[in-house]
Write an enzyme that holds these catalytic residues in place. Structure first.
Site, PDB file in Angstrom:
ATOM      1  N   GLU A   1     -41.017  22.624  16.377  1.00  0.00           N
ATOM      2  CA  GLU A   1     -40.012  22.166  15.827  1.00  0.00           C
ATOM      3  C   GLU A   1     -40.203  21.183  14.911  1.00  0.00           C
ATOM      4  O   GLU A   1     -40.529  20.141  14.924  1.00  0.00           O
ATOM      5  CB  GLU A   1     -39.279  21.426  16.849  1.00  0.00           C
ATOM      6  CG  GLU A   1     -37.780  21.193  16.828  1.00  0.00           C
ATOM      7  CD  GLU A   1     -37.173  20.265  17.722  1.00  0.00           C
ATOM      8  OE1 GLU A   1     -37.939  19.479  18.569  1.00  0.00           O
ATOM      9  OE2 GLU A   1     -35.907  20.506  17.831  1.00  0.00           O
TER      10      GLU A   1
ATOM     11  N   ALA B   1     -34.357  13.128  14.994  1.00  0.00           N
ATOM     12  CA  ALA B   1     -35.628  12.300  15.178  1.00  0.00           C
ATOM     13  C   ALA B   1     -36.785  12.648  14.585  1.00  0.00           C
ATOM     14  O   ALA B   1     -38.114  12.419  15.252  1.00  0.00           O
ATOM     15  CB  ALA B   1     -35.759  11.920  16.632  1.00  0.00           C
TER      16      ALA B   1
ATOM     17  N   HIS C   1     -31.176  23.584  20.748  1.00  0.00           N
ATOM     18  CA  HIS C   1     -30.330  22.768  21.200  1.00  0.00           C
ATOM     19  C   HIS C   1     -28.808  22.837  20.435  1.00  0.00           C
ATOM     20  O   HIS C   1     -28.498  22.083  19.664  1.00  0.00           O
ATOM     21  CB  HIS C   1     -30.559  21.232  21.388  1.00  0.00           C
ATOM     22  CG  HIS C   1     -31.543  20.672  20.153  1.00  0.00           C
ATOM     23  ND1 HIS C   1     -31.021  20.571  19.069  1.00  0.00           N
ATOM     24  CD2 HIS C   1     -32.820  20.398  20.400  1.00  0.00           C
ATOM     25  CE1 HIS C   1     -32.050  19.901  18.206  1.00  0.00           C
ATOM     26  NE2 HIS C   1     -33.201  19.575  19.103  1.00  0.00           N
TER      27      HIS C   1
ATOM     28  N   ARG D   1     -11.717  25.605  10.084  1.00  0.00           N
ATOM     29  CA  ARG D   1     -11.929  26.405   8.783  1.00  0.00           C
ATOM     30  C   ARG D   1     -13.541  26.609   8.290  1.00  0.00           C
ATOM     31  O   ARG D   1     -13.750  27.230   7.432  1.00  0.00           O
ATOM     32  CB  ARG D   1     -11.068  25.668   7.484  1.00  0.00           C
ATOM     33  CG  ARG D   1      -9.755  25.988   7.711  1.00  0.00           C
ATOM     34  CD  ARG D   1      -8.969  25.414   6.408  1.00  0.00           C
ATOM     35  NE  ARG D   1      -8.899  23.914   6.387  1.00  0.00           N
ATOM     36  CZ  ARG D   1      -8.052  23.140   6.934  1.00  0.00           C
ATOM     37  NH1 ARG D   1      -7.144  23.706   7.841  1.00  0.00           N
ATOM     38  NH2 ARG D   1      -8.215  21.632   6.717  1.00  0.00           N
TER      39      ARG D   1
ATOM     40  N   ASP E   1     -35.739  19.334  26.183  1.00  0.00           N
ATOM     41  CA  ASP E   1     -36.013  18.649  24.973  1.00  0.00           C
ATOM     42  C   ASP E   1     -36.510  17.193  25.549  1.00  0.00           C
ATOM     43  O   ASP E   1     -36.678  16.239  24.648  1.00  0.00           O
ATOM     44  CB  ASP E   1     -34.817  18.573  24.306  1.00  0.00           C
ATOM     45  CG  ASP E   1     -35.248  18.144  22.730  1.00  0.00           C
ATOM     46  OD1 ASP E   1     -36.402  18.045  22.255  1.00  0.00           O
ATOM     47  OD2 ASP E   1     -34.269  17.687  21.844  1.00  0.00           O
TER      48      ASP E   1
ATOM     49  N   ALA F   1     -33.020  10.898  20.302  1.00  0.00           N
ATOM     50  CA  ALA F   1     -34.469  11.304  19.969  1.00  0.00           C
ATOM     51  C   ALA F   1     -34.924  11.772  21.286  1.00  0.00           C
ATOM     52  O   ALA F   1     -36.060  11.340  22.114  1.00  0.00           O
ATOM     53  CB  ALA F   1     -35.305   9.836  19.721  1.00  0.00           C
TER      54      ALA F   1
HETATM   55 ZN    ZN Z   1     -37.138  19.112  20.621  1.00  0.00          ZN
END
Ligand code: ZN
Length: 389
Positions: free
Chosen positions: A124, A135, A211, A222, A269, A304
Site C-alpha cells: 500500500e 496516513a 478500502h 454529477r 486495515d 490512520a
Molecule cells: Zn492499509
C-alpha cells in the site's frame, strides 16, 4: 469430529451440523450425529455454537503491538495475534516507506510467505495520490515507474500478491498492466480518480477497491468518482473497514447491496494498536495517537488504519448491519480467498478444503480457532467430550 454446531456453509447455515477433520483437511460435512461413537476420534460437542470458515484478511498492517515491516519477529507476532481472532489466512500490508526500506521489508516478508505463515504481501503505497494519502508519508510518495515496480516485485520473489495504487498518476495504467502481467492484483485506492479514470483503470485490469470510500474521491451525483465505477463493475471486489468509525453503517450496507453477494471483502486495515490499547504508536515513520480504539495521525488527525480484528468486523456485519451469516462469512473469507486466487484451498467450509475454521458463541465472540486441522485456540474443555471409546 465437530458435532451439533451451526455450520456456516456457502449455501446457508446448517443447524445440528457435523464436520470431520483429518490431518489438515475437512473430510466430511453433514447434519445429525452420524451413528454414535467414533473409535479413536476426538468428538467436540458444539451445541449452541457457530462454526464459520477461518477468516481471510487481505489488508492488515499490524496488531498486538507489532507491525509488518523489516522486523520478522514482529511479523510473526502480528500473525499470531490476528489468528487468535479467527484470521487463518493473512496478507502482510506494508505502508509507504523509503524505497530501500520497502525493498528490505518485501524481501524479508517473502520468506514468511515461502514458509506458509503469510499468504502474500500487499504494497500500500508509495504509488498513491498526495491528495488522498491518508496516513502515508506524503514526502515518500512517487509515481509507479516501471523499473521501481519491477524491482519491488523481484525482491518479493513472487510473494507480492497485491499493490494498491492511484492509477491516475503518470504511468498508472501501464503499471496496472505490468502488475497483472506478473500475476499481481492491481487495487485502486488512495486515489483522486474521476469516474472515467476509474473505468479506464478497471478496463486496464484493476480488480480490487482498496478500502472503498476511504481515501478516495467521494460519491457525488454529477461526479460519481471511483466509488460508483468500482461498485458497478462485476470484476471488482470492494474492501470495507467495518469498524463503526471508518464508515457510516449506511455506507457499509449500501456497498453490500450494490456489490451483490460475492464482491465484498471485509478487511481490518489494522495497525499495531489493534488489541494493544490506547496510546502513542507509529505507522511507518508517522506518529499515531489511538484514543477509544480510533487511530489518528498525531499531527493532522487523519484516520490512520484501524484497531479492528476480523471477528469484530464479522460480528458487526451480522449484528449491526443485518447481513446474513453466510453472506458475512463470504465477505470475511470466501471472497477475499477468491480474490487471492486460493479459493480452492481456503475461504469456505467444504470437503477437501483446508480445516481452517472459527468457533463462535451465540454473540459471535471467538471461542476456538482451528488452522490447518490444529486448534490454535482450543475450544474450552467442557465442550470436548474427549476421545470416544
Ligand atoms: Zn492499509
Amino acid at each position: 469430529m465437530l458435532r451439533h454446531a451451526r455450520l456456516v456453509l456457502p449455501g446457508g447455515v446448517v443447524d445440528d451440523g457435523r464436520l470431520a477433520v483429518d490431518g489438515e483437511w475437512i473430510t466430511e460435512l453433514g447434519s445429525g450425529a452420524n451413528g454414535g461413537p467414533h473409535p479413536g476420534i476426538q468428538v467436540v460437542d458444539l451445541t449452541g455454537y457457530v462454526v464459520a470458515p477461518g477468516f481471510v484478511d487481505t489488508h492488515v498492517h499490524g496488531g498486538g503491538g507489532a507491525s509488518f515491516g523489516v522486523d520478522l519477529d514482529q511479523a510473526r507476532h502480528v500473525v499470531d495475534f490476528h489468528r487468535a481472532h479467527g484470521t487463518t489466512t493473512t496478507i502482510a500490508s506494508t505502508v509507504t516507506m523509503a524505497l530501500p526500506d520497502l525493498e528490505r521489508a518485501v524481501e524479508g516478508l517473502s520468506g514468511l510467505v515461502q514458509d506458509g505463515l503469510l499468504a502474500g504481501i500487499h504494497l500500500e503505497g508509495p504509488f498513491i495520490s498526495k491528495a488522498r494519502c491518508g496516513a502515508h508519508d506524503p514526502a515518500l510518495l512517487r509515481e509507479p515507474e516501471e523499473q521501481v515496480v519491477a524491482r519491488l516485485l523481484k525482491r518479493g520473489h513472487g510473494a507480492v500478491k497485491m499493490v494498491t495504487l492511484a492509477t491516475e498518476l503518470t504511468g498508472g495504467l501501464r503499471a496496472v498492466r505490468q502488475l497483472t502481467d506478473n500475476g499481481v492484483i492491481a487495487a485502486l485506492g488512495h486515489t483522486d480518480s474521476s469516474y472515467e479514470q476509474a473505468r479506464e483503470a478497471i478496463d486496464a485490469g484493476v480488480t480490487v477497491a482498496t478500502h472503498l470510500f476511504n481515501a478516495m474521491r467521494g460519491l457525488h451525483h454529477r461526479e460519481p468518482g471511483p466509488i460508483a465505477a468500482m461498485l458497478e463493475s462485476e470484476t471488482v471486489a470492494v474492501e470495507l473497514v467495518n469498524d463503526g468509525h471508518h464508515l457510516h453503517d449506511a455506507a457499509v450496507e449500501l456497498a453490500f447491496q450494490a456489490a451483490g453477494h460475492d464482491r465484498v471483502s471485509l478487511i481490518t486495515d489494522a495497525m499495531s494498536a489493534a488489541g494493544a490499547g490506547d496510546g502513542r504508536y507509529e505507522l511507518g515513520q508517522l506518529a499515531v495517537q489511538v484514543t477509544d480504539g480510533v487511530a489518528r495521525l498525531a499531527d493532522n488527525g487523519s484516520i490512520a488504519g484501524s484497531t479492528l480484528t476480523m471477528d469484530a468486523a464479522f460480528r458487526r456485519a451480522v449484528l449491526v448491519n443485518g447481513i446474513a451469516l453466510e453472506r458475512a462469512a463470504a465477505a470475511a473469507a470466501t471472497t477475499p480467498a477468491r480474490v487471492l486466487g486460493i479459493g480452492d484451498l481456503v475461504g469456505s467450509l467444504e470437503v477437501g478444503k483446508r480445516a481452517d475454521l472459527v468457533v463462535l458463541d451465540e454473540s459471535l465472540h471467538v471461542v476456538g480457532v482451528m488452522s490447518r486441522g490444529r486448534w490454535v485456540t482450543e475450544v474450552p474443555t467442557p465442550l470436548t467430550t474427549a476421545d470416544a471409546p
